[in-house]
Design an enzyme around this catalytic site. Structure first.
Site, PDB file in Angstrom:
ATOM      1  N   CYS A  71       0.833  -1.210   0.000  1.00  0.00           N
ATOM      2  CA  CYS A  71       0.000   0.000   0.000  1.00  0.00           C
ATOM      3  C   CYS A  71       0.864   1.255   0.000  1.00  0.00           C
ATOM      4  CB  CYS A  71      -0.916   0.011   1.226  1.00  0.00           C
ATOM      5  SG  CYS A  71      -2.005  -1.410   1.357  1.00  0.00           S
ATOM      6  N   GLY A  75      -4.288  11.008  -4.289  1.00  0.00           N
ATOM      7  CA  GLY A  75      -3.629  12.232  -4.729  1.00  0.00           C
ATOM      8  C   GLY A  75      -2.140  12.107  -4.940  1.00  0.00           C
ATOM      9  N   ILE A 103      -5.108  -0.759  -4.780  1.00  0.00           N
ATOM     10  CA  ILE A 103      -4.367  -1.772  -4.026  1.00  0.00           C
ATOM     11  C   ILE A 103      -4.826  -3.170  -4.439  1.00  0.00           C
ATOM     12  CG2 ILE A 103      -3.723  -2.599  -1.749  1.00  0.00           C
ATOM     13  CD1 ILE A 103      -2.746   0.278  -2.545  1.00  0.00           C
ATOM     14  N   GLN A 134       4.227 -13.738 -46.852  1.00  0.00           N
ATOM     15  CA  GLN A 134       5.483 -13.135 -46.388  1.00  0.00           C
ATOM     16  C   GLN A 134       5.267 -11.971 -45.421  1.00  0.00           C
ATOM     17  OE1 GLN A 134       8.328 -10.962 -49.094  1.00  0.00           O
ATOM     18  NE2 GLN A 134       9.584 -12.783 -48.698  1.00  0.00           N
ATOM     19  N   GLY A 190      -7.078 -11.531 -36.262  1.00  0.00           N
ATOM     20  CA  GLY A 190      -8.232 -10.824 -36.805  1.00  0.00           C
ATOM     21  C   GLY A 190      -9.380 -10.783 -35.820  1.00  0.00           C
ATOM     22  N   GLY A 191     -10.578 -11.039 -36.298  1.00  0.00           N
ATOM     23  CA  GLY A 191     -11.755 -10.993 -35.438  1.00  0.00           C
ATOM     24  C   GLY A 191     -11.702 -11.985 -34.300  1.00  0.00           C
ATOM     25  N   GLU A 246       4.360  -0.175 -10.709  1.00  0.00           N
ATOM     26  CA  GLU A 246       5.765  -0.264 -10.281  1.00  0.00           C
ATOM     27  C   GLU A 246       6.578   0.924 -10.800  1.00  0.00           C
ATOM     28  OE1 GLU A 246       6.329  -2.244  -8.108  1.00  0.00           O
ATOM     29  OE2 GLU A 246       5.391  -4.199  -8.406  1.00  0.00           O
TER      30      GLU A 246
END
Length: 388
Positions: free
Chosen positions: A132, A137, A165, A286, A347-348, A371
């Site tokens: 922690c 702020g 946390i 390619q 892709g999708g 970190e």
């Protein structure tokens, strides 16, 4: 993991014990973590039972001394472990890293009574731990934290809140950076807060982009009473304690990016070997081959860089801090880019949860923030270069 991992690690001449450690972590990850990772993510489930299974394997105190149940391993050993675990689930691996950060702080900075009281249950993972530091702020400017602890008889009374946390509400022990003195880093101390401390509470579980299997909450202190004997290393030592754990933590989170990105590349290789378009398997085009070649090259460069940085930290090299920052910045950026490229190659299908790559992209994105953000890593590197 694939042969590419084994080939690169051989450049560091891993000994028999290190290979055994790596194989143990790979086996646990493949057996207990990988089959469940998508379900945990979907349900936003914190798998405390499986996390605790890592304790008997020695993963609850990887670099904690062995007199309290630790494994007494090095930072390169740890990197191998976190890379292996994150191949199955970066969010799972990252929580194990956070737990180990707290255990190592108590091992390094706690007195003998504190070590004997906390560490056997942490190294066995009977207790889980959270770190922690960040507040609503104060993020990158950690020295500006406001949570205050005031001495009252044989206790400290804590007031304030911590933000973002991991494990909050699920962990049993919290290593909390508090202000006991004047503004600035010299007024910060570290207190170990048990989950049942009077006045400790937790906010709602945050809705996040990734790391869904980890709870992320505010940790709130309202006249929270903690025994003074839980203070680590005396008043004013807290900022140094907090910073001391970050070099290793940065390498660990880089390893979590590396393993996750390797998993994404492996999935992309499998998919492109099976998927056909215009009469051919798509891995025969390619342009796609070039993309795969770049992904492999960048991952191997990141792996070698990370192992070199971990070796420097093990040797306590004077520039280990700079290398840790460089490795964290480079590997987490590379890991996210490789995972994102892998999603594009599918892709999708890459956008679908069941294929697993979109989860990796979401999970790895936060590694560029925590970190120490990668912008802060650049500040650390630049200051080392110009001699500040």
């Amino acid at each position: 993991m694939d042969a590419a991992v084994d080939a690169s690690t051989s450049q560091f001449e891993l000994n028999e014990e290190q290979r055994a450690i790596q194989e143990m972590a790979q086996a646990f990850a493949a057996d207990r973590v990988a089959p469940n990772a998508l379900d945990w993510d979907r349900r936003r489930h914190f798998p405390a039972d499986v996390i605790r299974e890592a304790g008997p394997l020695g993963l609850g105190g990887i670099y904690v001394r062995d007199d309290v149940g630790g494994s007494a391993l090095g930072r390169l050993d740890a990197v191998l472990i976190f890379e292996a675990l994150s191949h199955a689930d970066p969010a799972f691996s990252s929580f194990i890293s956070i737990h180990n950060m707290v255990a190592s702080m108590i091992d390094r900075f706690g007195n003998d009574e504190q070590r004997q009281r906390f560490l056997p249950k942490l190294t066995s993972m009977e207790w889980l731990a959270s770190y922690c530091l960040t507040e609503p702020g104060s993020g990158s400017d950690a020295a500006a934290l406001k949570t205050r602890a005031v001495k009252s008889g044989g206790d400290y009374i804590l007031n304030g809140a911590k933000q973002f946390i991991s494990g909050a509400g699920d962990s049993d022990v919290y290593a909390v950076m508090v202000r006991t003195g004047a503004d600035g880093p010299k007024g910060i101390s570290t207190i170990i807060v048990p989950r049942d401390a009077p006045g400790l509470s937790f906010g709602a579980n945050e809705h996040k982009m990734g790391w869904h299997m980890q709870s992320t909450r505010q940790v709130i202190f309202e006249d929270c009473k903690v025994p003074a004997e839980n203070l680590l290393s005396g008043e004013g030592a807290g900022f140094g304690i907090a910073m001391a754990g970050l070099d290793g933590g940065r390498l660990n989170i880089a390893a979590c990016s590396l393993g996750g990105a390797q998993s994404a590349l492996d999935k992309a290789l499998s998919y492109t070997a099976e998927r056909k378009a215009f009469g051919s398997k798509i891995n025969q085009f390619q342009a796609l081959q070039f993309r795969l070649a770049d992904m492999e090259t960048e991952l191997q460069a990141a792996r070698i860089f990370l192992y070199a940085a971990a070796s420097k930290l093990d040797r306590k090299a004077p520039d280990a801090g700079k290398w840790s920052a460089m490795a964290k910045r480079f590997v987490t950026d590379t890991g996210f880019d490789v995972a994102n490229d892998a999603l594009q190659l599918l892709g999708g299908y890459g956008y679908l949860h069941d294929y697993g790559i979109e989860k990796l992209v979401r999970d790895l994105r936060v590694h560029q923030i925590l970190e120490g953000t990668n912008e802060i890593m650049r500040v650390i590197i630049a200051r080392a270069l110009i001699g500040r």
